[in-house]
Structures are given as structure tokens and as C-alpha cells.
Design an enzyme around this catalytic site. Sequence first.
Site, PDB file in Angstrom:
ATOM      1  N   GLY A  50       0.850  -1.192   0.000  1.00 52.85           N
ATOM      2  CA  GLY A  50       0.000   0.000   0.000  1.00 52.85           C
ATOM      3  C   GLY A  50       0.885   1.241   0.000  1.00 52.85           C
ATOM      4  N   ARG A  51       0.330   2.333   0.521  1.00 50.61           N
ATOM      5  CA  ARG A  51       1.082   3.599   0.486  1.00 50.61           C
ATOM      6  C   ARG A  51       2.418   3.506   1.217  1.00 50.61           C
ATOM      7  NH1 ARG A  51      -4.291   5.739   1.167  1.00 50.61           N
ATOM      8  NH2 ARG A  51      -3.996   4.787   3.194  1.00 50.61           N
ATOM      9  N   ILE A  52       2.415   2.879   2.406  1.00 50.02           N
ATOM     10  CA  ILE A  52       3.663   2.823   3.188  1.00 50.02           C
ATOM     11  C   ILE A  52       4.650   1.852   2.527  1.00 50.02           C
ATOM     12  CG2 ILE A  52       4.707   2.364   5.446  1.00 50.02           C
ATOM     13  CD1 ILE A  52       1.987   3.157   6.713  1.00 50.02           C
TER      14      ILE A  52
ATOM     15  N   ARG B 162      -2.225  -8.424  -1.843  1.00 49.19           N
ATOM     16  CA  ARG B 162      -3.475  -9.057  -2.308  1.00 49.19           C
ATOM     17  C   ARG B 162      -3.699  -8.755  -3.790  1.00 49.19           C
ATOM     18  NH1 ARG B 162      -8.007  -7.152   1.595  1.00 49.19           N
ATOM     19  NH2 ARG B 162      -6.791  -5.372   1.004  1.00 49.19           N
TER      20      ARG B 162
ATOM     21  N   ARG C  38       1.922  -3.909  12.663  1.00 55.91           N
ATOM     22  CA  ARG C  38       1.106  -4.178  13.844  1.00 55.91           C
ATOM     23  C   ARG C  38       1.562  -5.468  14.511  1.00 55.91           C
ATOM     24  NH1 ARG C  38      -0.587   0.138  14.078  1.00 55.91           N
ATOM     25  NH2 ARG C  38      -2.714   0.906  14.106  1.00 55.91           N
TER      26      ARG C  38
ATOM     27  N   GLU D 261       1.458  -5.374  23.236  1.00 57.66           N
ATOM     28  CA  GLU D 261       2.251  -4.227  23.680  1.00 57.66           C
ATOM     29  C   GLU D 261       1.449  -3.364  24.661  1.00 57.66           C
ATOM     30  OE1 GLU D 261       2.978  -2.930  19.549  1.00 57.66           O
ATOM     31  OE2 GLU D 261       1.855  -1.117  20.028  1.00 57.66           O
TER      32      GLU D 261
ATOM     33  N   HIS E 270       6.808   1.191  19.220  1.00 60.00           N
ATOM     34  CA  HIS E 270       5.707   1.628  18.354  1.00 60.00           C
ATOM     35  C   HIS E 270       5.813   3.133  18.043  1.00 60.00           C
ATOM     36  CE1 HIS E 270       1.369   0.469  17.047  1.00 60.00           C
ATOM     37  NE2 HIS E 270       1.865   1.392  16.261  1.00 60.00           N
ATOM     38  N   ILE E 271       6.933   3.502  17.426  1.00 61.84           N
ATOM     39  CA  ILE E 271       7.181   4.916  17.121  1.00 61.84           C
ATOM     40  C   ILE E 271       7.198   5.177  15.614  1.00 61.84           C
ATOM     41  CG2 ILE E 271       8.428   5.524  19.239  1.00 61.84           C
ATOM     42  CD1 ILE E 271      11.063   5.122  17.510  1.00 61.84           C
TER      43      ILE E 271
HETATM   44  C1  GLV Z   1       0.129   3.612  13.781  1.00 60.54           C
HETATM   45  O1  GLV Z   1       0.520   2.570  14.186  1.00 60.54           O
HETATM   46  C2  GLV Z   1      -0.980   3.784  12.896  1.00 60.54           C
HETATM   47  O2  GLV Z   1      -1.690   2.816  12.564  1.00 60.54           O
HETATM   48  O3  GLV Z   1      -1.213   4.932  12.490  1.00 60.54           O
END
Ligand code: GLV
Length: 323
Positions: free
Chosen positions: A157-159, A179, A240, A269, A287-288
Site C-alpha cells: 500500500g502507500r507505506i 493481495r 502491527r 504491547e 511503536h514509534i
Molecule cells: C500507527 O501505528 C498507525 O496505525 O497509524
Amino acid sequence: MISKPRVLVSRQVFDEVIDYLAEHCEVEANQDDIPFSVEQLTQRLEGKDALMCSLTDRLDTATLQRCTRLKVISNIAVGYNNIDVAACSAQGIKVTNTPGVLDDSTADLAFALMLSTARRVTEVEALIRQGQWTGWRLQQWLGVDVHHATLGIIGMGRIGQAIARRTLGFDMNVLYHNRNRVAPEIERKLGAAHCSFEDLLKRSDFVILQVPYSSHTHHLINAKALAMMKPGAILINSTRGGVVDDAALVHALEAGVIRAAGLDVFENEPKLHPGFLKLQNVVLTPHIGSSTETTRRAMAMCAATNMIAALNGQVPPNWVNPI
Ligand code: GLV
């Protein structure tokens, strides 16, 4: 006079966000940032029209059923697996998220994890601090190259695409699994080749996970998947917790099934599987992924804009459950 909508902001946000919301709504904020229990959250939502929440708030069916007035949930995150979206749709609650504004920051962090695991940055830094660096040696703390290596991106996706863009400067060979295949011109521009999940695991030197968490991606990376990876491979999870079976990963890292892992997210977490803390071959961050000042401000403001649009009866820009 028509009364203003009543909204709850469940966690601390930037002051400008509260100011903006207050122009349109009656705001109950939590600037002390003490996380609400499910019961506290449910009680505070009584009589509220909208909630601005974060990924630490769980909005499940039972909670939602008690929020009879709620019309909008604006999540300050791109992922929204903390919210039972089907239950929201059934109740006519609009759910929004914050895509786009965090792509580059999250991709930067994925890259940082890849570079630091490959070059053992946190491991050797700890040794320096302990006074264990006694001098330069040729065969000291050897890492692996990122440049010219094969990177497999799971989730394009975008990331995922932002990560692929960064590989161009490192002359990496990019495989991806998604997918749906991305458009041929995007594949060309990114130099990325689509392949099966199994093929990607077998051929990649680095694997970065960028799929959203859902029942379909739960433990996507389990003992079987880890065993398919190259023994020298490095796994990066910047999406995640739960996409990886953490117990299986600890075992694989202990047993040398793969070389190393860079992890920004974890199952359960902020509690970590205790095995991670004993390992040298993991780089851990809390989670940063999106946590730069600019990006977190943009995410919070994006969530506020979504919420006000939805409350005003407009189509919110980032509506995840058009109903
Ligand atoms: C961060 O984990 C988000 O889903 O934006």
C-alpha cells in the site's frame, strides 16, 4: 439555539487540536493522558456524539452497544483494528482514520530498523557504553549489507510503496507480495516485482511487513513462514503486533532460523515477550513508526478534520466504513 455536539478526546493531543475542536464542539479532553479502562471509556462516552481515540482504545461490540448516541469515531492512526468496524456500521457510527500523512515517517522508521539490524547498531552501541570496545579489529562485529540486497515487502500500500522508493538509493532488488498487484507503471517506477508469499520469503535477504492487522493476517509470520526464510535473513515488523507470532519469532532468533529482527510493534504491547529482551540480534523500538513531531501533529489534525466533517453531515475525508 442549537447545542454543539459533545465529543470525547480519549488521550492527550496537541493544544491546537483541542482549540480547533472547541470552535465546533463541547470538548471533554484527557490532557493528563491517563489511559481509560474500557469501563471508564464507556462511562465517559455516555451522551457523547463523537470520540477521538487512539490505537490504545479498544472499541468492541459490547462497548459500542452501550454508546447509543455515538455517531463518529475518529481514530488517530491509519490502522483501525482497535475498532469493531462492522459493529459501528450496524449502529450507524462513522469511523475515520489518518492515512497518507504518516507514510514517509513510517517508511523512514522501517528503513532505520533495517539498517540498524543489518549493521548491529544498537548491539554495538550497548557494548561501547559498557566499556567493551578495546580497539579496532578487522573481523569485529561484522554485519550484512543492505545495498544490493533483496528486500521483500509484504503489503504494497502507500507505506509499502514509500519503503520501496527508499530502496532506489540503495540499489536494492525489490520483491513484493500484495493481495492485488499494483499498477505496472508503479512496479516499473519502483523496480518492484510481484511474487507469491512463499517465493518472497525464500528469496529475500530482508522482509518488511506492511500489511494491516486483521483475522486474515493474524500470525501471518509463524514458525512455518520463518522456516521458509533464508537463514541469513532479517525480518522487520513496522506494521502491527499480531501479524507476527512473537513466541515463534523468539524461538527462530534463538535457534538461528533467521539472522535478526527489527521490531517496532508487538503482540500485547506494551508488554513484550520476555525472550526478546535476552536476544542480541533484535532491535526494539516502542511503536514509534509515525512518531515525528510533524507527523503526529498532522495525524491529530487530520483526525480532528475528519471528525468535524462527519459531525457537520459532510463526507469525512478518510471514512473507512461508508454507510
Ligand atoms: C500507527 O501505528 C498507525 O496505525 O497509524
